[in-house]
Design a protein around this motif. Structure first.
Motif, PDB file in Angstrom:
ATOM      1  N   ASP B   2      -4.177   3.846 -12.399  1.00 33.06           N
ATOM      2  CA  ASP B   2      -5.291   4.056 -13.299  1.00 33.06           C
ATOM      3  C   ASP B   2      -5.843   5.466 -13.158  1.00 33.06           C
ATOM      4  O   ASP B   2      -6.109   6.144 -14.139  1.00 33.06           O
ATOM      5  N   SER B   3      -5.976   5.830 -11.913  1.00 36.01           N
ATOM      6  CA  SER B   3      -6.595   7.112 -11.660  1.00 36.01           C
ATOM      7  C   SER B   3      -5.751   8.251 -12.210  1.00 36.01           C
ATOM      8  O   SER B   3      -6.277   9.238 -12.700  1.00 36.01           O
ATOM      9  N   SER B   4      -4.445   8.061 -12.153  1.00 32.98           N
ATOM     10  CA  SER B   4      -3.619   9.155 -12.661  1.00 32.98           C
ATOM     11  C   SER B   4      -3.759   9.264 -14.178  1.00 32.98           C
ATOM     12  O   SER B   4      -3.642  10.325 -14.760  1.00 32.98           O
ATOM     13  N   LYS B 372       9.857  -3.281  -3.565  1.00 32.71           N
ATOM     14  CA  LYS B 372       8.768  -2.651  -4.304  1.00 32.71           C
ATOM     15  C   LYS B 372       9.261  -1.737  -5.413  1.00 32.71           C
ATOM     16  O   LYS B 372       8.494  -1.018  -6.011  1.00 32.71           O
ATOM     17  N   LYS B 373      10.541  -1.801  -5.625  1.00 29.30           N
ATOM     18  CA  LYS B 373      11.108  -0.866  -6.584  1.00 29.30           C
ATOM     19  C   LYS B 373      10.436  -0.972  -7.949  1.00 29.30           C
ATOM     20  O   LYS B 373      10.233   0.025  -8.627  1.00 29.30           O
ATOM     21  N   ALA B 374      10.101  -2.184  -8.349  1.00 23.40           N
ATOM     22  CA  ALA B 374       9.470  -2.364  -9.659  1.00 23.40           C
ATOM     23  C   ALA B 374       8.155  -1.589  -9.722  1.00 23.40           C
ATOM     24  O   ALA B 374       7.865  -0.909 -10.706  1.00 23.40           O
ATOM     25  N   VAL B 375       7.387  -1.686  -8.659  1.00 29.83           N
ATOM     26  CA  VAL B 375       6.112  -0.959  -8.603  1.00 29.83           C
ATOM     27  C   VAL B 375       6.365   0.537  -8.709  1.00 29.83           C
ATOM     28  O   VAL B 375       5.694   1.265  -9.438  1.00 29.83           O
ATOM     29  N   ASP B 377       9.014   2.053  -9.951  1.00 26.47           N
ATOM     30  CA  ASP B 377       9.493   2.407 -11.287  1.00 26.47           C
ATOM     31  C   ASP B 377       8.328   2.565 -12.253  1.00 26.47           C
ATOM     32  O   ASP B 377       8.260   3.521 -13.010  1.00 26.47           O
ATOM     33  N   TYR B 378       7.426   1.607 -12.176  1.00 31.15           N
ATOM     34  CA  TYR B 378       6.297   1.638 -13.095  1.00 31.15           C
ATOM     35  C   TYR B 378       5.466   2.908 -12.879  1.00 31.15           C
ATOM     36  O   TYR B 378       5.164   3.642 -13.808  1.00 31.15           O
ATOM     37  N   ASN B 379       5.148   3.150 -11.634  1.00 32.47           N
ATOM     38  CA  ASN B 379       4.277   4.284 -11.348  1.00 32.47           C
ATOM     39  C   ASN B 379       4.946   5.623 -11.604  1.00 32.47           C
ATOM     40  O   ASN B 379       4.293   6.586 -12.003  1.00 32.47           O
ATOM     41  N   VAL B 380       6.218   5.652 -11.373  1.00 31.46           N
ATOM     42  CA  VAL B 380       6.929   6.890 -11.667  1.00 31.46           C
ATOM     43  C   VAL B 380       6.946   7.124 -13.168  1.00 31.46           C
ATOM     44  O   VAL B 380       6.829   8.252 -13.643  1.00 31.46           O
ATOM     45  N   GLY B 381       7.037   6.028 -13.915  1.00 27.35           N
ATOM     46  CA  GLY B 381       6.958   6.141 -15.371  1.00 27.35           C
ATOM     47  C   GLY B 381       5.636   6.777 -15.800  1.00 27.35           C
ATOM     48  O   GLY B 381       5.596   7.670 -16.654  1.00 27.35           O
ATOM     49  N   VAL B 382       4.572   6.320 -15.170  1.00 33.26           N
ATOM     50  CA  VAL B 382       3.248   6.871 -15.473  1.00 33.26           C
ATOM     51  C   VAL B 382       3.197   8.353 -15.114  1.00 33.26           C
ATOM     52  O   VAL B 382       2.735   9.187 -15.888  1.00 33.26           O
TER      53      VAL B 382
END
Ligand SMILES: Nc1nc2c(ncn2[C@@H]2O[C@H](COP(=O)(O)OP(=O)(O)OP(=O)(O)O)[C@@H](O)[C@H]2O)c(=O)[nH]1
Ligand SMILES: Nc1nc2c(ncn2[C@@H]2O[C@H](COP(=O)(O)OP(=O)(O)OP(=O)(O)O)[C@@H](O)[C@H]2O)c(=O)[nH]1
Ligand SMILES: [Mg+2]
Ligand SMILES: [Mg+2]
Lengths: 369, 405
Positions: B2-4, B372-375, B377-382
């Motif tokens: 969120d913060s990013s 935690k790869k899904a997490v 992946d998501y955050n790297v997408g962001v």
């Protein structure tokens, strides 16, 4: 030594003039040295023996024979039968920079004659070494000239001897050693058959089997248009990439290079997907597949399923006398089952090995520091 | 994450969307056909010896300078890195190793430089590297001083630490003093070079001595605050890349934003260390603000090599399969890679292509297992989306295949 019935001990002689680079290549290929470390090596005294467990039921019994004149004379005279008896392969190393090439060839033919007498069925590989010291544009011609000359001195091995240009500074070393190892693997055809089946099932473009410690290719299967891949040296290039990576990890994590193994490496791009994972105790499997997540996931599952099949071909899992071995085997299959269960539950389970170095390399002369 | 997001939108207001459009047409030419197959891991590494004249003047004034740079007139708008120093101090070697991937041992055959050699580097940010002949008097009136020092991003002064260095320091001091008069904002980066051959003790003594001598001279002249920094470098290890990374980071106005984005990525995903690499040069343009040690940089840099080498091997141009092109059945558009280590307690590595020029490489800690790869992946997408706004140019430059839709 507990030698199971199907285990093949293969005696390999590494010979050539002192300073030709025999111990250098041995320490790079088998002991995780990097090229710039080899300057530390001293001349070999007499013979250094190493036993290297390899893929299939192969046990390499490597004799690194010190090349100083006194030693060579001793091999040829007092120890003739001991040294040259029951040899599977002779690897003879020539130094391209040598100023006494004709003398080197005379010494070579003395050795060839001893081999012919004691092990007429042996195979001879000649490595013309330190090619990096020759200007690139002159290499091919010089190599051909030397090879032809040496061939004429090869007596009864004249038609069967194979030549390779090598240098510790590039992947040519891996190319040569890959061919030598391939020659020695007794059940290569069986392995290839299995690999071919696996490739069909998982729709792989290419499967490459690598020995884990040395990163040498055992064999490969290439399907469809991957056969037109312009990088024909890719097998030894990947060997060299893997070895370099291993050393990089070892250097920066403080793990000894022998244990700095990865459980898996994946690379996914829009054009291909690629992964390398442990297949058996002594081997890693590299797979290049089409760029699709489904194919990728299915391939990984299928590889887990065939692991026991390959394990049967692997030397370590033979029901050899020794309870340890049997134990390791069952632990292995348990782990497979666990992993499969994890997988069907949708979890990404991480593969952790036993943490022990599976390939034992006994080096003589306090070499393996 | 969120913060990013928040940070991202805050940033986008001051992002710099305009880049000389002329760059666009220039991209595909590049004599890099050998590297082109590098899958979507674009590896568009091209680096030519562009004479200045080849670069059309930009219609828009360049905006990617730091506040520290002197304002430019309508020049080519590329920050310049000037390589200066004594003869044989290693200037050309540095340029060849860092920007042309010349194996260090082959620098032995580099001939002495007789004319200023200008290289253009196209990446997330364009810049030029000017390799000077060692014997020149850089302030000779015959020289167009203005033309040289205008618009420069940094002056890199190379000192051979294995050689007698007093004269080098004298010239360096003179140069700094000269610059202080007319171009006080230029970063002076002193590379104490060829430290590979030196013992640890000798190395640090030399380094300290050189710093002392320069600073004494500066403060004698009342310039103790001149922007001068010192690095120990060698082309035989990663230190030269690290030093260049730091030099270039000073020229990236978005650096604080990038660091904030990386920090937030690291904390949400329990990443130990994250680097944003320029794929071509293996210079890192940002990292999170946790302490850096060269070891983690080296692992990541070696890892890029692995991915690039494998991508080159299997990313070759395949003929279209059964009529339908391979691209139709794409997997990842952005290359991605993961290495898990066998021994428990070892870190693992993650790489993600961010755009044409940049890759994110993370050293994962023990407490962030592969599940935690899904997490991640998501955050790297962001992170990737945020970056697109920080460097709009890279987004526009998406390879043609995808921009046709
Ligand atoms: N340029 C170059 N030098 C090499 C190469 N391989 C080995 N050397 C050098 O050759 C020297 C001698 O190597 P060794 O491996 O000790 O030679 P050896 O054949 O084992 O010698 P002995 O044990 O006395 O029979 C080392 O200092 C290496 O640095 C190569 O491919 N290129
Ligand atoms: N040991 C060591 N040698 C280096 C290093 N960098 C460069 N050299 C050597 O230094 C010598 C001179 O390098 P050049 O790059 O030609 O020096 P230069 O500063 O461009 O010289 P001019 O063009 O004459 O001004 C070469 O022989 C390089 O191999 C280094 O990091 N370590
Ligand atoms: Mg030896
Ligand atoms: Mg030069």
């Amino acid at each position: 030594m507990n030698t199971g019935k199907r285990q093949k001990q293969r005696k390999v002689l590494l010979m050539g003039k002192s300073g030709a680079g025999k111990s250098s290549m041995r320490s790079i290929v088998f002991s995780n040295y990097v090229a710039k470390d080899v300057r530390r090596l001293g001349a070999t005294i007499d013979v250094e023996h190493s036993n290297i467990k390899f893929m299939g039921n192969l046990m390499l019994n490597l004799w690194d024979c010190g090349g100083q004149d006194g030693f060579v004379e001793n091999y040829l005279n007092h120890q003739r039968n001991h040294v040259f008896g029951s040899v599977a392969v002779l690897i003879f190393v020539f130094d391209i920079e040598s100023r006494e090439f004709p003398a080197d060839v005379i010494s070579y033919s003395n050795i060839i004659r001893a081999l012919q007498e004691c092990s007429p069925g042996a195979k001879v590989f000649v490595l013309i070494h330190k090619m990096d010291l020759v200007q690139a544009r002159l290499r091919a011609q010089l190599f051909d000239e030397r090879a032809e000359y040496i061939r004429t001195a090869s007596e009864s091995f004249r038609d069967s001897v194979d030549f390779f240009p090598t240098s510790i500074w590039d992947q040519s070393l891996y190319k040569a050693w890959t061919q030598i190892i391939y020659f020695l693997i007794p059940n290569a055809a069986t392995i290839e058959g299995l690999l071919q089946q696996l490739a069909e099932v998982i729709d792989a473009r290419e499967l490459i089997l690598y020995e884990r410690t040395t990163c040498l290719m055992v064999t490969h299967v290439t399907r469809g248009e991957e056969g037109q891949n312009p990088f024909t040296d890719r097998f030894e290039r990947i060997s060299s990439i893997l070895k370099t990576h291993k050393q990089s990890m070892a250097k920066h994590t403080g793990i000894p290079a022998g244990s700095a193994n990865f459980a898996e490496m994946q690379i996914k791009t829009g054009r291909f997907m690629f992964f390398i994972t442990r297949l058996t105790e002594n081997t890693n499997l590299a797979a290049s597949i089409p760029p699709s997540e489904q194919v990728f996931n299915a391939a990984r599952v299928n590889i887990l399923l065939v692991r026991p099949k390959f394990a049967e071909l692997d030397i370590a899992s033979k029901p050899r006398p020794g309870i340890q071995q049997a134990f390791a085997h069952s632990a292995e299959s348990d782990r497979d089952r666990d992993r499969l269960r994890d997988h069907s539950a949708g979890g990404e389970s991480e593969y952790r090995g036993k943490g022990k170095e599976p390939v034992s390399i006994g080096m003589g002369g306090g070499f393996d520091g | 994450m969120d913060s990013s997001h928040r940070r991202l939108s805050a940033h986008s207001q001051r992002s710099h969307p305009d880049e000389p459009l002329s760059e666009h047409g220039e991209a595909p030419q590049a004599g890099s056909s050998r590297l082109k197959p590098g899958a979507q891991l674009t590896l568009m590494r091209y680096l030519q010896d562009l004479p200045d004249a080849d670069v059309p003047p930009s219609p828009v004034p360049p905006r990617y300078h730091t506040g520290r740079l002197p304002n430019s007139k309508a020049g080519d708008g590329k920050p310049r890195l000037l390589l200066m120093g004594q003869r044989r101090s290693g200037k050309s070697s540095i340029s060849s190793v860092v920007f042309h991937k010349l194996p260090p041992s082959e620098t032995l055959y580099i001939e002495t430089t007789t004319r200023i050699k200008k290289e253009s580097m196209h990446s997330f940010m364009d810049f030029q590297v000017w390799d000077f002949p060692g014997h020149l008097d850089y302030f000779d009136p015959a020289f167009d001083v203005d033309n040289i020092f205008e618009e420069i991003g940094a002056l890199i002064w190379v000192i051979d630490a294995q050689d007698e260095y007093l004269e080098a320091i004298m010239r360096l001091n003179m140069t700094i003093l000269n610059l202080q008069n007319s171009y006080p904002n230029i970063n002076v980066e002193v590379f104490v070079h060829k430290v590979d051959g030196l013992s640890e003790d000798y190395k640090s003594d030399t380094f300290r001595d050189i710093i002392q001598r320069v600073q004494d001279e500066l403060s004698d002249n009342g310039y103790e605050n001149a922007p001068v920094s010192f690095y120990q470098t060698s082309i035989y290890d990663h230190s030269i890349f690290e030093a260049f990374s730091k030099v270039i980071q000073k020229l990236i106005p978005q650096l604080p934003t990038l660091e904030a984005l990386l920090n937030s990525l690291c904390s949400t995903c329990h990443i130990e260390k994250a680097y944003l690499f320029d794929i071509m040069s293996k210079i890192y343009i940002a990292t999170d603000t946790s302490p850096t040690d060269i070891g983690s940089y080296e692992i990541c840099s070696d890892y890029i090599d692995v991915v690039i080498d494998v991508s080159e091997i299997y990313g070759w141009d395949r003929p279209a399969e059964n009529g339908h092109s391979e691209i139709a059945e794409t997997g990842n558009n952005d290359a991605e890679s993961l290495i898990t280590m066998e021994r428990k307690g070892n870190n693992y590595l993650y790489l993600r292509e961010i755009n044409k020029y940049l890759a994110l490489i993370c050293l994962m800690g023990d407490d962030s297992p592969a599940e935690k790869k899904a997490v991640i992946d998501y955050n790297v997408g962001v992170f990737q989306a945020a970056l697109k706004q920080v460097f709009p140019r890279a987004e526009r430059d998406v390879p043609q295949t995808t921009s046709e839709e």
